[in-house]
Design a protein around this motif. Structure first.
Motif, mmCIF file in Angstrom:
data_model
loop_
_atom_site.group_PDB
_atom_site.id
_atom_site.type_symbol
_atom_site.label_atom_id
_atom_site.label_comp_id
_atom_site.label_asym_id
_atom_site.label_seq_id
_atom_site.Cartn_x
_atom_site.Cartn_y
_atom_site.Cartn_z
ATOM 1 N N ALA A 1 71.602 70.027 41.758
ATOM 2 C CA ALA A 1 72.599 70.957 41.230
ATOM 3 C C ALA A 1 74.011 70.390 41.358
ATOM 4 O O ALA A 1 74.851 70.573 40.464
ATOM 5 N N SER A 2 74.272 69.687 42.469
ATOM 6 C CA SER A 2 75.585 69.058 42.643
ATOM 7 C C SER A 2 75.829 68.002 41.583
ATOM 8 O O SER A 2 76.962 67.791 41.128
ATOM 9 N N GLY A 3 74.760 67.324 41.165
ATOM 10 C CA GLY A 3 74.906 66.300 40.141
ATOM 11 C C GLY A 3 75.167 66.852 38.766
ATOM 12 O O GLY A 3 75.581 66.109 37.850
ATOM 13 N N LEU A 4 74.936 68.154 38.573
ATOM 14 C CA LEU A 4 75.169 68.756 37.258
ATOM 15 C C LEU A 4 76.652 69.023 36.992
ATOM 16 O O LEU A 4 77.064 69.232 35.845
ATOM 17 N N ALA A 5 77.447 69.026 38.045
ATOM 18 C CA ALA A 5 78.851 69.387 37.880
ATOM 19 C C ALA A 5 79.642 68.319 37.117
ATOM 20 O O ALA A 5 80.496 68.630 36.275
ATOM 21 N N ALA A 6 79.378 67.052 37.407
ATOM 22 C CA ALA A 6 80.179 65.976 36.823
ATOM 23 C C ALA A 6 80.135 65.954 35.301
ATOM 24 O O ALA A 6 81.195 65.881 34.646
ATOM 25 N N PRO A 7 78.952 65.999 34.636
ATOM 26 C CA PRO A 7 78.962 65.989 33.165
ATOM 27 C C PRO A 7 79.730 67.167 32.572
ATOM 28 O O PRO A 7 80.456 67.000 31.584
ATOM 29 N N ARG A 8 79.588 68.354 33.164
ATOM 30 C CA ARG A 8 80.296 69.510 32.602
ATOM 31 C C ARG A 8 81.810 69.357 32.768
ATOM 32 O O ARG A 8 82.588 69.667 31.852
ATOM 33 N N VAL B 1 65.076 66.889 36.833
ATOM 34 C CA VAL B 1 64.824 67.103 35.401
ATOM 35 C C VAL B 1 64.948 68.577 35.058
ATOM 36 O O VAL B 1 65.602 68.955 34.065
ATOM 37 N N VAL B 2 64.336 69.434 35.860
ATOM 38 C CA VAL B 2 64.368 70.876 35.573
ATOM 39 C C VAL B 2 65.808 71.403 35.583
ATOM 40 O O VAL B 2 66.238 72.120 34.662
ATOM 41 N N LEU B 3 66.557 71.032 36.613
ATOM 42 C CA LEU B 3 67.932 71.535 36.713
ATOM 43 C C LEU B 3 68.846 70.926 35.644
ATOM 44 O O LEU B 3 69.769 71.595 35.142
ATOM 45 N N THR B 4 68.609 69.668 35.294
ATOM 46 C CA THR B 4 69.428 69.033 34.253
ATOM 47 C C THR B 4 69.194 69.695 32.901
ATOM 48 O O THR B 4 70.144 69.939 32.134
ATOM 49 N N VAL B 5 67.928 69.974 32.608
ATOM 50 C CA VAL B 5 67.622 70.683 31.354
ATOM 51 C C VAL B 5 68.259 72.066 31.362
ATOM 52 O O VAL B 5 68.811 72.536 30.341
ATOM 53 N N LEU C 1 67.539 69.134 20.873
ATOM 54 C CA LEU C 1 67.339 67.732 20.503
ATOM 55 C C LEU C 1 66.703 66.923 21.629
ATOM 56 O O LEU C 1 66.163 65.844 21.400
ATOM 57 N N SER C 2 66.814 67.446 22.876
ATOM 58 C CA SER C 2 66.271 66.698 24.000
ATOM 59 C C SER C 2 64.756 66.664 24.004
ATOM 60 O O SER C 2 64.144 65.842 24.709
ATOM 61 N N VAL C 3 64.139 67.569 23.218
ATOM 62 C CA VAL C 3 62.669 67.609 23.208
ATOM 63 C C VAL C 3 62.097 66.745 22.098
ATOM 64 O O VAL C 3 60.884 66.752 21.883
ATOM 65 N N VAL C 4 62.944 66.003 21.381
ATOM 66 C CA VAL C 4 62.442 65.210 20.269
ATOM 67 C C VAL C 4 61.443 64.155 20.726
ATOM 68 O O VAL C 4 60.526 63.774 19.983
ATOM 69 N N SER C 5 61.634 63.688 21.963
ATOM 70 C CA SER C 5 60.724 62.648 22.453
ATOM 71 C C SER C 5 59.545 63.217 23.228
ATOM 72 O O SER C 5 58.684 62.462 23.699
ATOM 73 N N LEU C 6 59.503 64.543 23.384
ATOM 74 C CA LEU C 6 58.450 65.140 24.206
ATOM 75 C C LEU C 6 57.041 64.834 23.690
ATOM 76 O O LEU C 6 56.153 64.491 24.482
ATOM 77 N N PRO C 7 56.773 64.941 22.370
ATOM 78 C CA PRO C 7 55.410 64.610 21.905
ATOM 79 C C PRO C 7 55.006 63.175 22.231
ATOM 80 O O PRO C 7 53.880 62.925 22.653
ATOM 81 N N VAL C 8 55.944 62.229 22.034
ATOM 82 C CA VAL C 8 55.631 60.820 22.328
ATOM 83 C C VAL C 8 55.330 60.647 23.812
ATOM 84 O O VAL C 8 54.357 59.981 24.208
ATOM 85 N N GLN D 1 71.610 61.755 28.791
ATOM 86 C CA GLN D 1 71.563 60.429 29.400
ATOM 87 C C GLN D 1 71.164 60.525 30.875
ATOM 88 O O GLN D 1 70.458 59.662 31.412
ATOM 89 N N GLN D 2 71.589 61.589 31.510
ATOM 90 C CA GLN D 2 71.271 61.782 32.925
ATOM 91 C C GLN D 2 69.785 62.073 33.133
ATOM 92 O O GLN D 2 69.263 61.906 34.229
#
Length: 611
Positions: A37-44, A151-155, A168-175, A290-291
């Motif tokens: 959760a602390s890592g989510l602050a920087a991108p925002r 991954v869960v918290l970043t999403v 758009l982040s799920v575009v690669s999910l099927p692959v 990217q994260q």
């Protein structure tokens, strides 16, 4: 080979093991969640900074955002270290418990199963598999937990900042899903085959090393080398297969990482131009996507390591799936008579090595079992000692089957000593008192005196407190065997099975030792599986075993007088002694007489079978 646990059993055991430490697990997961959760602050904050620069801002605003970013980076670093420490403590505790349970399972294995499986399988499971599992518990499990939480918290952060970009982040999910499923369907079986091939390789090498003298004597080095080459090729093929799985899966995963980043940049730019999102949202969304790459990459990479650990755990847990060969009975033995009735035994299905053995050993009797190598003497001795149950028939003491007695009661009634012995790292006192941990110094010295070992023990620098075994004083084979026999005396069972127990001691010492044992063990039943014929001469009765049958049974004098195969062997052995310059009754060259007599078995074999 020993059995292997199935996948549901492995998953159930892993859940049960983690459930034993709910507090530690919750602490580790909580710290990882806070770190993520602390890592989510920087991108925002960076997104807000870009948006502020675009729309106009002040220097104080820039400084405030920079300070906030630095603060959250420091907080995340501290939380990551704490979370890693908590995970490591949990992993070490789980690993310690798992190792202890594995040792308990191995020690509880029926000896017959250990003999059938061979040393290679157990060596591989207790070394390579334990090491692989250690790596998974220490590193793979914590890293996967960290990656999953991140991954869960970043999403979640991406959805909160830019819901449209989150799609758009799920575009690669099927692959990613299809590639991972393809890999997971094949990897567990592949790693199990890899471990099994390595076990075969280790088993062959262990047999070659342990039987080096036999290999040299029989000139089978070429055959052993050929087997090793075959095992190496099989091991190479299995490892190449698992490498092939990784070389297909990892590039697919790398491609799946790039697709969301490219899609977010392209589609995010178009959405910004269309006015659907702000520049700050595009910036934050791209950074969040990217994260995701790093935790996803770590998750999948350690997932591969987890497959290795899972295969090793399946092999370790499989040890507990070996069925017990003992069936407890409520009855207690009445008397000390040992009886075998209709006993048949096989190491390989359909190939009995004992055929309908009937034998009654009277209490206090000394029975010598003689015969050529491979005749079944040692197998019979193990059955009479309750080490293994017969395939057909029964072996009972006092009317109760040996396999029905609890192990402590069995070992207090019947004990087996073979030519194989082990000196454990520790003091000589501890080594001897293994049979009776509560034995005092007087009892230990009496046991050593009984086997003619007290003199050299007292000559040691610290006497009974001398450290022996690995890292300590090395005992000679004869001394180590005397220590094993001293344990036997200290255990004080009423029936003893000696399987060539004095074979590594020189003939004069062996003769003296057997006389000492005869005096100490007076009144006890002794079954001596012997190569030296003077052991048979001293016995009350002699049982001649050929090809899994008892072909002759009686006293030494009776068998000699009967003029059968035993009499021929005895005369051949005796006739050889004068040629060695030894008079009847002397002991110096009994070993040579024994060697000559042992060769004579080949000549009288036909007579023994027909007799």
């Amino acid at each position: 080979m020993l059995p292997v646990a199935d996948a549901p059993s492995v998953r159930r055991y892993a859940r049960e093991l983690l459930a034993r430490y709910p507090g530690r697990l919750a602490t580790a997961l909580g710290l990882h969640a806070l770190a993520a959760a602390s890592g989510l602050a920087a991108p925002r904050l960076l997104g807000e900074l870009v948006q502020g620069v675009h729309t106009g801002t002040t220097g104080w605003t820039v400084d405030r955002i920079a300070i906030a970013i630095a603060f959250f980076v420091v907080v995340q670093a501290v939380l990551v270290n704490l979370a890693t420490y908590a995970s490591a403590r949990l992993g070490e505790r789980v690993l310690a418990e798992l190792r202890e349970e594995f040792v308990e399972r191995v020690l509880a294995l029926p000896l017959s199963t250990v003999e059938r499986a061979g040393s290679g399988d157990l060596i591989t499971r207790s070394s390579r598999d334990v090491a692989a599992l250690s790596n998974s518990v220490r590193y793979a499990v914590p890293e996967i937990l960290i990656a999953a939480v991140t991954v869960v918290l970043t999403v979640a952060g991406l959805i909160a900042v830019a819901p449209l970009l989150a799609l758009l982040s799920v575009v690669s999910l099927p692959v990613l899903v299809l590639g991972t499923r393809w890999y997971l369907r094949r990897a567990p079986a592949g790693y199990l085959r890899e471990n099994a091939a390595y076990t075969d390789l280790m088993d062959g090498l262990a047999e070659t090393v342990e039987g080096a003298r036999t290999v040299e004597a029989l000139r089978t080095a070429g055959r052993r080398q050929a087997r090793t080459k075959v095992d190496l090729r099989r091991s190479y093929r299995t490892e190449r297969y698992t490498l092939y799985l990784r070389t297909v899966w990892f590039p697919v995963a790398d491609l799946a990482y790039l697709l969301p980043t490219v899609a977010t940049l392209l589609a995010g730019g178009w959405m910004y131009l269309a006015g659907w999102v702000t520049l700050g949202q595009v910036t934050a969304g791209t950074l969040y996507v990217q994260q995701l790459v790093d935790p996803l990459d770590r998750f999948l990479s350690w997932l591969d390591e987890l497959q290795v650990g899972g295969a090793s755990l399946a092999r370790i847990l499989g040890v507990a799936h070996v069925p017990d060969d003992r069936v407890p009975v409520p009855e207690k033995p009445v008397g000390r008579q040992l009886a075998a009735c209709g006993v048949r035994y096989s190491y390989v299905d359909g190939r009995d090595v004992l055929h309908g053995i009937d034998l009654v050993v009277r209490p206090g009797e000394r029975l010598a079992v003689v015969g050529p190598s491979g005749a079944g003497k040692s197998t019979l001795g193990r059955l009479l000692a309750g080490v293994a149950p017969p395939r057909v028939g029964s072996v009972a003491v006092g009317g109760v089957p040996l396999v029905g007695l609890p192990l402590p009661e069995l070992r207090g009634s019947v004990a087996l000593v073979t030519q194989e012995h082990h000196v454990f790292a520790g003091t000589l006192r501890d080594n001897v008192s293994l049979a009776r941990p509560d034995a005092n110094a007087v009892q230990i010295r009496a046991a050593l005196r009984a086997v003619d070992a007290l003199r050299w023990v007292e000559a040691l620098p610290q006497g009974l407190d001398t450290v022996v075994g690995s890292g300590g004083r090395q005992l000679s084979p004869a001394q180590a065997q005397q220590v094993a026999l001293a344990r036997l005396v200290l255990a004080d069972p009423h029936t003893l099975v000696l399987d060539e127990a004095t074979s590594l001691i020189d003939p004069r010492a062996a003769r003296h030792l057997e006389r000492s044992l005869a005096a100490v063990l007076h009144g006890r039943t002794v079954i001596a599986i012997a190569h030296r014929l003077f052991s048979a001469h001293d016995a009350d009765r002699v049982a001649v075993v050929i090809d899994g049958h008892i072909t002759e049974l009686g006293s030494h004098d009776d068998l000699v007088a009967a003029g059968g195969a035993y009499a021929d062997l005895w005369r051949s052995w005796q006739a050889d002694l004068p040629r060695q310059g030894v008079q009847d009754g002397e002991e110096d060259h009994h070993g040579k007489g024994h060697a000559k007599g042992h060769d004579q078995w080949a000549r009288v074999r036909g007579g023994l079978v027909s007799g």
